[in-house]
Design a protein around this motif. Sequence first.
Motif, mmCIF file in Angstrom:
data_model
loop_
_atom_site.group_PDB
_atom_site.id
_atom_site.type_symbol
_atom_site.label_atom_id
_atom_site.label_comp_id
_atom_site.label_asym_id
_atom_site.label_seq_id
_atom_site.Cartn_x
_atom_site.Cartn_y
_atom_site.Cartn_z
ATOM 1 N N PHE A 65 0.878 -1.156 0.000
ATOM 2 C CA PHE A 65 0.000 0.000 0.000
ATOM 3 C C PHE A 65 0.917 1.208 0.000
ATOM 4 C CE2 PHE A 65 -3.146 2.885 1.755
ATOM 5 C CZ PHE A 65 -4.279 2.451 1.117
ATOM 6 N N TYR A 66 1.036 1.852 -1.140
ATOM 7 C CA TYR A 66 2.059 2.881 -1.270
ATOM 8 C C TYR A 66 1.439 4.269 -1.378
ATOM 9 C CZ TYR A 66 4.625 -1.340 -1.978
ATOM 10 O OH TYR A 66 5.152 -2.592 -1.786
ATOM 11 N N GLY A 157 2.915 0.627 8.721
ATOM 12 C CA GLY A 157 3.787 1.638 8.155
ATOM 13 C C GLY A 157 3.189 2.301 6.938
ATOM 14 N N PHE A 158 2.491 1.523 6.139
ATOM 15 C CA PHE A 158 1.911 2.069 4.912
ATOM 16 C C PHE A 158 0.879 3.152 5.209
ATOM 17 C CE2 PHE A 158 2.747 -2.414 3.420
ATOM 18 C CZ PHE A 158 3.915 -2.070 2.791
ATOM 19 N N MET A 160 1.081 5.654 6.897
ATOM 20 C CA MET A 160 1.634 7.002 6.919
ATOM 21 C C MET A 160 1.151 7.784 5.706
ATOM 22 S SD MET A 160 3.466 8.751 8.856
ATOM 23 C CE MET A 160 3.792 10.481 8.651
ATOM 24 N N HIS A 161 1.004 7.091 4.578
ATOM 25 C CA HIS A 161 0.567 7.778 3.358
ATOM 26 C C HIS A 161 -0.838 8.340 3.533
ATOM 27 C CE1 HIS A 161 4.087 6.310 1.470
ATOM 28 N NE2 HIS A 161 3.743 5.053 1.615
ATOM 29 N N ARG A 164 -0.642 11.401 5.769
ATOM 30 C CA ARG A 164 -0.104 12.508 4.986
ATOM 31 C C ARG A 164 -1.158 13.113 4.082
ATOM 32 N NH1 ARG A 164 5.569 10.571 3.736
ATOM 33 N NH2 ARG A 164 6.659 11.405 5.527
ATOM 34 N N LYS A 174 4.917 12.606 12.392
ATOM 35 C CA LYS A 174 4.241 11.960 13.506
ATOM 36 C C LYS A 174 4.640 12.665 14.794
ATOM 37 C CE LYS A 174 4.640 7.364 11.531
ATOM 38 N NZ LYS A 174 5.180 6.057 11.811
ATOM 39 N N LYS A 394 12.800 19.325 -1.439
ATOM 40 C CA LYS A 394 11.598 18.673 -1.944
ATOM 41 C C LYS A 394 10.344 19.338 -1.406
ATOM 42 C CE LYS A 394 12.064 13.864 -2.411
ATOM 43 N NZ LYS A 394 11.985 12.665 -1.606
ATOM 44 N N GLU B 37 12.821 8.636 4.334
ATOM 45 C CA GLU B 37 11.475 8.748 3.788
ATOM 46 C C GLU B 37 10.945 7.395 3.346
ATOM 47 O OE1 GLU B 37 11.102 11.920 0.811
ATOM 48 O OE2 GLU B 37 11.614 13.178 2.525
ATOM 49 N N VAL B 40 9.974 5.434 6.482
ATOM 50 C CA VAL B 40 8.757 5.946 7.117
ATOM 51 C C VAL B 40 7.533 5.586 6.291
ATOM 52 C CG1 VAL B 40 7.530 8.064 7.726
ATOM 53 C CG2 VAL B 40 9.896 7.785 8.367
ATOM 54 N N GLY B 41 7.735 5.529 4.954
ATOM 55 C CA GLY B 41 6.618 5.149 4.100
ATOM 56 C C GLY B 41 6.253 3.679 4.217
ATOM 57 N N ARG B 42 7.207 2.859 4.666
ATOM 58 C CA ARG B 42 6.936 1.424 4.699
ATOM 59 C C ARG B 42 6.649 0.882 6.086
ATOM 60 N NH1 ARG B 42 11.191 -2.052 1.873
ATOM 61 N NH2 ARG B 42 12.591 -0.329 2.227
#
Lengths: 488, 452
Positions: A65-66, A157-158, A160-161, A164, A174, A394, B37, B40-42
């Motif tokens: 899950f990205y 962990g996924f 987080m997306h 965001r 976090k 970025k 990054e 944290v994404g995973r």
Amino acid sequence: MNYKMMGRFIAQVILIEAAFMIPALLISLVDEDKAAVNGFLTSIALILIISGILLFICRKERGGFYAREGFVCVGLSWIVMSILGCLPFYISREIPHYLDALFEIVSGFTTTGSTILADVEALSRGILYWRSFSHWLGGMGVLVFLLALAPLSKKNGFMMHILRAESPGPDVGKLVPKIKQTARILYILYIVLTILNIIFLLIGRMPVFDAVCTAFGTAGTGGFGIKNDSIASYSPYIQNVCTIFMLLFGVNFSCYYLLIISQAKNVFKDEEFRAYIGIVLGSIVLITWNLKDVAASLGYSGIRETIRHAAFQVATIVTTTGFATTDFDLWPSFSKSILVCLMIIGASAGSTGGGFKCGRMILVFKSLRRNIRKILHPQKIQVVKNNGRMVDEKIIENTNAYLAAYVIIIMISFIIISLDGFSTTTNITAVLACFNNIGPGLEAVGPTCNFGGFSILSKLVLIMDMLAGRLEIFPILILFSRSTWMRR
Amino acid sequence: MKIIIAGVGKVGALLVKQLSAAEYDITIIDLKQNILEDMVGRYDVMAVQGNCASMNVLLQAEVEKADLLIAMTEMDEVNLLSCMTAHGVNPRLNTIAKIRNPEYSDQVYKMRDTFALSLVVNPDRQAAREVERLLKFPGFLKRDTFAKGRVEVVELRVDEDSKLNNLALNDMYKIIKGKVLVSAVARKGEAITPDGNFVLKSGDHIFVTATMRELTIMLRNLGIIAHKAKRIIICGGGRMSFYLAQQLERSGITVQIIEQNYDRCVELANLLPGSCIVHGDASSTTFLESEGIEDCDALITATGLDEMNMVIALYGNNYKIPQVITKMSHIEQSEITDTLHLGSIITPKELCCNSIVRYVRAMDNQTGTAESVHSIIENKVEAIEFRVDEKTLHCGESLRYIKFKPNILVSCIIHGMDTKIPDGNSSFQVGDTVIIVSSGENVIYQLNDIFA
């Protein structure tokens, strides 16, 4: 694209929505309002069926899950949630047109507070409660709520997306290492502040139902009032309580967390917090100064009332709430211009407010200053710093892209809305009010008016604007990109 | 428990993966923003960017509230400084540092208190020790030790011409005549908990629980020839090869190291006077033949490149070398690597990570938590050692009457000096040690988690 996992998410989101309809249903039951009871019962049943089917189809989730799934999932969840959330309005026939009902609930969930209703007081209490509650749920975000409840799994962990994509701000982080804990802390702060708000309103002798609904509108920085004249008919004490709480909900919630873990020093050093307070105080002073000569003609008795109205209006606009105590459309144009600027700036990142966000504004200014210096010294290497730390290139790039998307969306919406033939001020402030999740604009969409006069096309555009504004553009824009739906 | 992982390299990333699944609050520190990054994404972790040896960065990671710091950067010196600084800020902090340079390893171990280290890990040394263990007992692809060395879980591959091929487990136990237990079978990437009627097929990997003595009997009765390696070729002269050669020299085994870099050859020749250091390219077959690869007893491929190691191992297999051991640093062991005949696979980062995870779980010393954990099929099967205490349910009951969760196997009960492979009539008492093999989805944190 991991459709199955997204399906599960959406099913869970609408389940939560159905669960939150139950209090509204109970209020309607107590009031013996058959149409509203019918509306809520049918909606809950429909949601249960749809969610059941979704959960059945998507029972076997697997795979990753990205970022892209996270964004699409958030965008879709909000759309599905709105489509189903407006059913009680429509089925109970209290808002006879489906599109109007959709506009109203999107305005609720996105904490905009724009209404298409001319007479709010005609609605039944259950419906009024659901309308105000949609602000509260949309303010912190229903997916964040889901994350707070989610069981521990290897896939956390996924998520987080998702955090965001749903939380506002240029750089969402976090508070604590575990995402579930972070979501819980956010919601606990949110609930505690809301309860405080209700208590303070009750001290001012506000009826309980009014206090709860007003607190929901304030907490989510939404702005649906339950009276036609919003907050104007309540006592000055209640208006001041609203002013203060609106401003409190416009602060980044991580500041409150820092306060709790006794790092108050860092809060007051925070550049965004300082900018936010500065903007609010400056605007209040300027507007009071501008109003002092015309105060008598507006019916304000004395400087204290002028300050009170100025402060309330500044708070309501900068936090993108959208309550009103006075018709600021009658104010001199300098004051109105300040309010329009505040509409665009908006509240702090990580708050429940909308708008461009003070934090982004700071970054845009700093990167602009750097670019100007670069013209003088083309070889100069300079980093942008925020709170004494270097900001990743970025993030600056994303902020500038955000600004571009922001301007383009406003332009396109403005042009489409103009087809309806209202004045330019009406059109531009209608778009600004919806896109920044504020609520009232100026002239034909001013605080005493509503959005009922727009055509179907305009309403659709405004609905999209509200969603894009609340989710910070990209989760909604990505739904319209062809490459999102193509196979990798 | 709050854990800080400083340095997200090979071992660091694996640690994040393993530890974030449990209920630990993890903060990671690294210099590179893009790595952070990605993590944290995973995984459910928090990231701090910066130099982990700087107090400022450590404070940002809230080292004063942490329970454990794991310093895993590429630089030994940074790891040491990071642990010392963190310990200065928070004296009750436990610290683990990775120290790889052989020149430091002894002094760091002796001066652990000065450096404020709770545990020192060295992936190369651990890998060397593992290879040595495999060499001492040829025939097994992998060995995991439990109960202070009294019980082992070993991995065996069922080959086409093996006696085990097409054999039901009940018949296998009859041939072996010893008390052993097949605790798990890996077939085509799937983990199976077998019963007595399960029939083995060629290509299966079986995991057998037994005591050392029973294992010897098993190998003999199955006709697996196991004579000790006398002449060993190591390809690649890295740190692991050095540690290994040093150990093997002491046990009087002739070691031949093939290394490409001339300067490194000279260095090794200086350090390892008893070994034969050859300067040459191990990927060339003719060179290997001229070095007598055909009649060596064991081939260990330990160059810096995983691909090269795999190819040399395949050569070795072609020459019918009795024992081939392949080092893989990056490539993860998978179904695809299993289809190649690479012999035993050694993954230094995994060995290192396992030892740290074991330490972490031991630190988390609540009643009933695992004494040690070995992941025997990556992410699918775990063998876990528990001590039975007063709070354990079903003490003294026969196993056949206890309801377990699916895919849970009590594979060994150690009662005092008596090690026993249990059957339906066995039971465990307070004070016993049990080994549980779990091949289900459920994560076992406490012994009571195995009961349905």
